[in-house]
Design an enzyme around this catalytic site. Structure first.
Site, short mmCIF file in Angstrom:
data_model
loop_
_atom_site.label_atom_id
_atom_site.label_comp_id
_atom_site.label_asym_id
_atom_site.label_seq_id
_atom_site.Cartn_x
_atom_site.Cartn_y
_atom_site.Cartn_z
CE1 TYR A 110 40.20 34.42 34.13
CE2 TYR A 110 39.12 35.29 32.09
CZ TYR A 110 39.52 34.07 33.02
OH TYR A 110 39.19 32.97 32.78
CE LYS A 183 36.08 32.22 34.39
NZ LYS A 183 36.44 32.27 32.91
#
Length: 572
Positions: A110, A183
């Protein structure tokens, strides 16, 4: 190997994997492949004798091997691609590795590394993952979502972006699919949402990024970004198609541009199960840190004076949730009284009611021009941060501006003169854009500042106390929220559910201990997510928006969390 070649109950943590495929098809699917961890009996039953080395390896030993490969990869982008390749090969092994090293690997899968992966998407493209929906082919929306191979009861989450506001790098066109994939990886690793119960989606509405449009390798639509009525119609088509095909799914909006994010959320929030992480997720984790910090100051939330510096989507989202919390708890009797606790600052300075550049979602926070008419200003015609701090004497200062160093020594010392325990949150990412560093804030306030940051910072030693710095990371909120929504089948995501998530998160820390962080650490994400999920599900039931209220919340949430372990196999 198509999805129909295996079956598994993905609503429980350890369902039996029933495999219909045989031979190489078993090894080509990341959900059925376990490589050298297939036993002799399983190899025979699935016709993969001779297709893998004869030696048997445990999941733990496989993890040691791939972790060594990860550590030996030199660059962060290289590590990202190594993990991506592992996920495409063996999803259980990928998540077992990730959950065991979450604090180390979260910055790889991420932020911040995913930003580079998004920019390089058309150059590093390998195996397709996700659904690509083009505004130029609206007739394919329904078919494309169906082609992902999941049924009406198989989807908990659809994470979607239009790629206009990607992290701090802006419009990235079709490459934004990576932010949705990243995500959803966090949802699985942190909250145990089964990796086959999520769909990443990019809405390809074009791009205004001339670098992409002029790059012959670019894989998206080659025209400027579509806006206005046609954009809204495409979003409406997408939302209604998801609602029809996957009636139990929550739509998670990610990195939508400022001009659309609040508008889309307000359009659908009361009729569709939808959530915007940049607005609501950011607000929820900041509220949790604020609740912990406010408790230390000994003053109720409504007694504080709050300055939001950089009041765009994220900043106003934070203000809205804090405002609603004041109203919900009775700390503020009227909406106007709650608004009076905030001073919002943007590029043009303090928001005032005669500013024609303000967007609709910003206007409620504008101050009346007569309220500031008598102020002495550092620069004529511009009410800047220092002017506001000097006249307002804030007790809470929140930065979402991306202006590195904006919280200067002069600003902080002026704030500290009137606030013994100033609450200061420089939330902008990456580190270079943080409004201040924790070390400076502690030095300028003699160790009294209560701090949460957007980027990770190392502990700071000051005055004989080691201060552990809380990172206001959305991963502390959104995975648990999604899990709670899925567990109780919530029809919508209410502000009460988000506030409940914040309160549950705040309850996991003891900020009274000298140097203690205002939030839990990333290493505790599974505990955090389960705690948040229970609070969200209980609030949904209390508000009457849960279609399947939990009778035994702890047990039911625990059983719902998928564990990255090789399940029992049944050849069918």
């Amino acid at each position: 190997m198509p999805e129909r070649d295996y079956e598994q109950d993905t609503t429980i943590g350890a369902g039996t994997l029933r495999i219909r495929a045989r031979g190489r098809a078993v090894l080509s699917n990341p959900m059925t492949n376990r490589g050298t961890a297939f036993t002799a009996e399983q190899r025979k039953a699935l016709d993969i004798d001779g297709l893998v080395p004869t030696g048997f390896t445990t999941l733990e030993n496989q993890t040691r091997r791939v972790y060594e490969q990860f550590r030996n990869t030199g660059t962060m982008l290289g590590k990202f691609l190594t993990l991506n390749a592992l996920r495409d090969r063996n999803e259980v092994l990928f998540y077992y590795l990730l959950t065991g090293h979450l604090e180390e690997m979260l910055p790889v899968i991420y932020t911040p590394t995913i930003g580079e992966a998004i920019e390089r998407f058309s150059h590093t493209y390998n195996r397709p993952r996700g659904v690509f929906l083009s505004i130029d082919q609206p007739e394919l929306v329904e078919r494309s979502l169906l082609n992902y191979g999941l049924g009406p009861d198989d989807v908990d989450l659809v994470c979607v972006t239009d790629s206009e506001g990607i992290l701090g790098i802006g419009d990235q066109g079709i490459g934004g699919i990576q932010i949705a994939i990243g995500k959803l990886s966090v949802y699985t690793a942190a909250a145990g949402i089964h990796p086959r119960r999520v769909i990443p989606v990019v809405l390809d509405v074009g791009t205004d990024n001339l670098g992409l449009l002029s790059n012959e390798m670019y894989l998206g639509e080659r025209h400027s970004r579509v806006r206005g009525e046609r954009y809204d119609e495409f979003v409406e088509l997408f939302v209604r198609t998801v609602e029809q095909q996957f009636p139990n799914a929550m739509i998670h909006w990610e990195d939508v541009g400022t001009g659309n994010a609040h508008r889309i959320l307000n359009r659908y929030r009361d009729e569709v199960c939808t959530f915007n992480d940049d607005i609501q997720g950011t607000a929820a984790v900041v509220l949790a840190a604020l609740l912990a910090a406010v408790d230390v100051t000994g003053h109720d939330l409504d007694e504080h004076r709050i300055v939001v510096f950089g009041a765009g989507s994220a900043g106003i989202g934070i203000a809205n949730l804090v405002r609603d919390t004041m109203l919900r708890t009775g700390a503020a009797e009227t909406e106007r009284e709650a608004y009076e606790r905030f001073w919002a600052i943007g590029l043009q300075g303090l928001y005032v009611d005669d500013d024609a550049t303000l967007l609709d979602f910003q206007k409620p926070y504008a101050r009346a021009r007569e309220d500031v008419a008598g102020w002495e200003l550092e620069r004529r015609g511009h009410i800047g941060l220092m002017d506001v701090v000097r006249h307002v004497k804030p007790t809470i200062l929140i930065g979402t501006s991306t202006k590195g160093g904006a919280f200067s020594r002069e600003v902080v010392e002026e704030m500290h003169r009137h606030s013994p325990r100033p609450i200061i949150f420089p939330l902008s990412n990456p580190t270079s854009r943080a409004e201040a560093t924790p070390a400076d804030l502690l030095e300028w306030t003699d160790g009294q500042a209560l701090i949460a940051t957007g980027s990770p910072f190392a502990p700071v030693d000051h005055g004989g106390v080691r201060h552990t710095i809380a990172q206001s990371n959305n991963a502390l909120i959104f995975p648990g929220l999604g899990l709670g929504v899925a567990a109780c089948r919530a029809r919508v995501v209410t502000e009460g559910m988000i506030a409940a998530a914040s309160q549950a998160l705040a309850g996991l820390v003891n900020a009274w201990r000298p140097g203690a962080p205002l939030l839990p650490g990333i290493g505790d994400l599974r505990l955090v997510s389960a705690t948040v999920a229970i609070a969200v599900a209980q609030e949904a039931a209390a508000e009457g928006v849960a279609d399947a209220p939990l009778s035994d919340p702890i047990q039911q949430v625990y059983e719902r969390m998928w564990q990255p372990r090789y399940p029992d196999i049944e050849a069918i």
